[in-house]
Motif scaffolding. Structure first.
Motif, PDB file in Angstrom:
ATOM      1  N   LYS A  16       0.843  -1.185   0.000  1.00 13.59           N
ATOM      2  CA  LYS A  16       0.000   0.000   0.000  1.00 13.59           C
ATOM      3  C   LYS A  16       0.883   1.240   0.000  1.00 13.59           C
ATOM      4  O   LYS A  16       1.735   1.412   0.861  1.00 13.59           O
ATOM      5  CB  LYS A  16      -0.902   0.039   1.235  1.00 13.59           C
ATOM      6  CG  LYS A  16      -2.224  -0.672   1.084  1.00 13.59           C
ATOM      7  CD  LYS A  16      -3.139  -0.323   2.258  1.00 13.59           C
ATOM      8  CE  LYS A  16      -4.487  -0.995   2.131  1.00 13.59           C
ATOM      9  NZ  LYS A  16      -5.404  -0.582   3.226  1.00 13.59           N
ATOM     10  N   THR A  18       0.310   5.066   0.395  1.00 16.13           N
ATOM     11  CA  THR A  18      -0.716   6.016   0.813  1.00 16.13           C
ATOM     12  C   THR A  18      -0.151   7.423   0.762  1.00 16.13           C
ATOM     13  O   THR A  18       0.707   7.789   1.569  1.00 16.13           O
ATOM     14  CB  THR A  18      -1.204   5.713   2.240  1.00 16.13           C
ATOM     15  OG1 THR A  18      -1.632   4.352   2.319  1.00 16.13           O
ATOM     16  CG2 THR A  18      -2.364   6.623   2.620  1.00 16.13           C
ATOM     17  N   GLU A 192     -12.281   1.143   0.690  1.00 15.25           N
ATOM     18  CA  GLU A 192     -11.129   0.385   1.171  1.00 15.25           C
ATOM     19  C   GLU A 192     -11.337  -1.115   1.007  1.00 15.25           C
ATOM     20  O   GLU A 192     -10.461  -1.822   0.501  1.00 15.25           O
ATOM     21  CB  GLU A 192     -10.844   0.712   2.640  1.00 15.25           C
ATOM     22  CG  GLU A 192      -9.616  -0.001   3.180  1.00 15.25           C
ATOM     23  CD  GLU A 192      -9.261   0.407   4.601  1.00 15.25           C
ATOM     24  OE1 GLU A 192      -8.235  -0.075   5.108  1.00 15.25           O
ATOM     25  OE2 GLU A 192     -10.009   1.201   5.208  1.00 15.25           O
TER      26      GLU A 192
END
Length: 264
Positions: A16, A18, A192
């Motif tokens: 991930k 971010t 998500e």
């Protein structure tokens, strides 16, 4: 490299990335671009990473360029040279297309300018139903960068791509999916989990086939992408940035008034 504008994690073979600079709505400045390039390189070379998610840590995916920075420089009488930034931001998009692992962009809220084109660089684009993709460059007297004109022409055809780039018209999530540039639309509360469900599905799939599928699609569609970024995008944006129209567009945006472009 220490990451100040992004958070990078790997869990259960899913990486991930971010973007996490809410004070500036995840603007794609040089620091952000360099961090993203470094993280993408890590993802490519980490055998534990099977799929990559690029998301935002705020209410917006990315507002694109740092218009406040441009405004301060214009008011101070300074020159603005963004050749290096345009090149690096373009390479973020190019590297997403070239890397062997599937990249999912998970998009929420505003995705404007370079932020819109970064979002559209994903192999899969999952977005919340409140998303607005905006080719906002024209409102500042600029042309698209981060591959915007190239990617949109490839995905939705020249006529519609030109319309979006020439008007700066916001494109909602549903219309974007109807045009074929978004794969899934869900509520922002479901974003998500919807993204993770797709990532988990991919991580359990035939990774060698995925890697070679990306090679095929790159050869079929993007072999001239790097040349376009160098010869098409950087010089055209350079000319626009040196114009009086760019200065007027930036000032009008910050001062919340209609721009008075002169074509100069």
């Amino acid at each position: 490299m220490e990451y100040k504008k992004n958070i990078y994690t790997v869990e259960d073979c899913v990486a991930k990335i971010t973007m996490n600079y809410p004070d500036n709505l995840n603007a794609i400045d040089m620091a952000m671009a360099e961090e993203l390039l470094d993280i993408l390189d890590k993802c490519e070379n980490d055998s534990n990473v099977k799929v990559v998610i690029l998301e935002s840590g705020g209410k917006a995916f990315s507002a694109g360029g740092d218009i406040g920075y441009f405004y301060k420089n214009i008011k101070a009488g300074g020159d603005i040279n963004m050749d290096d930034l345009i090149e690096r931001a373009g390479y973020v998009s190019l590297n997403i297309k070239k890397m062997s692992k599937i990249v999912i962009t998970s998009v929420i809220g505003a995705a404007a300018g370079a932020g819109a084109n970064l979002a559209l660089s994903g192999d899969f684009v999952v977005c919340a139903d409140n998303v607005k993709f905006i080719q906002a460059f024209i409102n500042l007297g600029l042309v698209p960068d981060t591959g915007g004109s190239y990617l949109l022409s490839k995905s939705i055809g020249i006529a519609k791509a030109f319309e979006l780039c020439a008007t700066g018209k916001p494109l909602g999530a549903v219309e974007a999916m109807e045009l074929g540039i978004v794969n899934k639309v869900c509520s922002k509360d479901e974003l998500e989990e919807t993204t993770m469900a797709l990532a988990r599905q991919i991580s359990k799939g035939p990774l060698i086939a995925y890697k070679n599928l990306k090679k095929q699609f790159f050869e079929a569609n993007y072999t001239d992408y790097e040349r376009y970024l160098k010869d098409g995008e950087v010089p055209t944006q350079r000319e626009c940035i040196s114009s009086e129209d760019f200065k007027e567009g930036v000032c009008a945006f910050i001062e919340k008034r209609k721009a008075d472009f002169k074509g100069e």
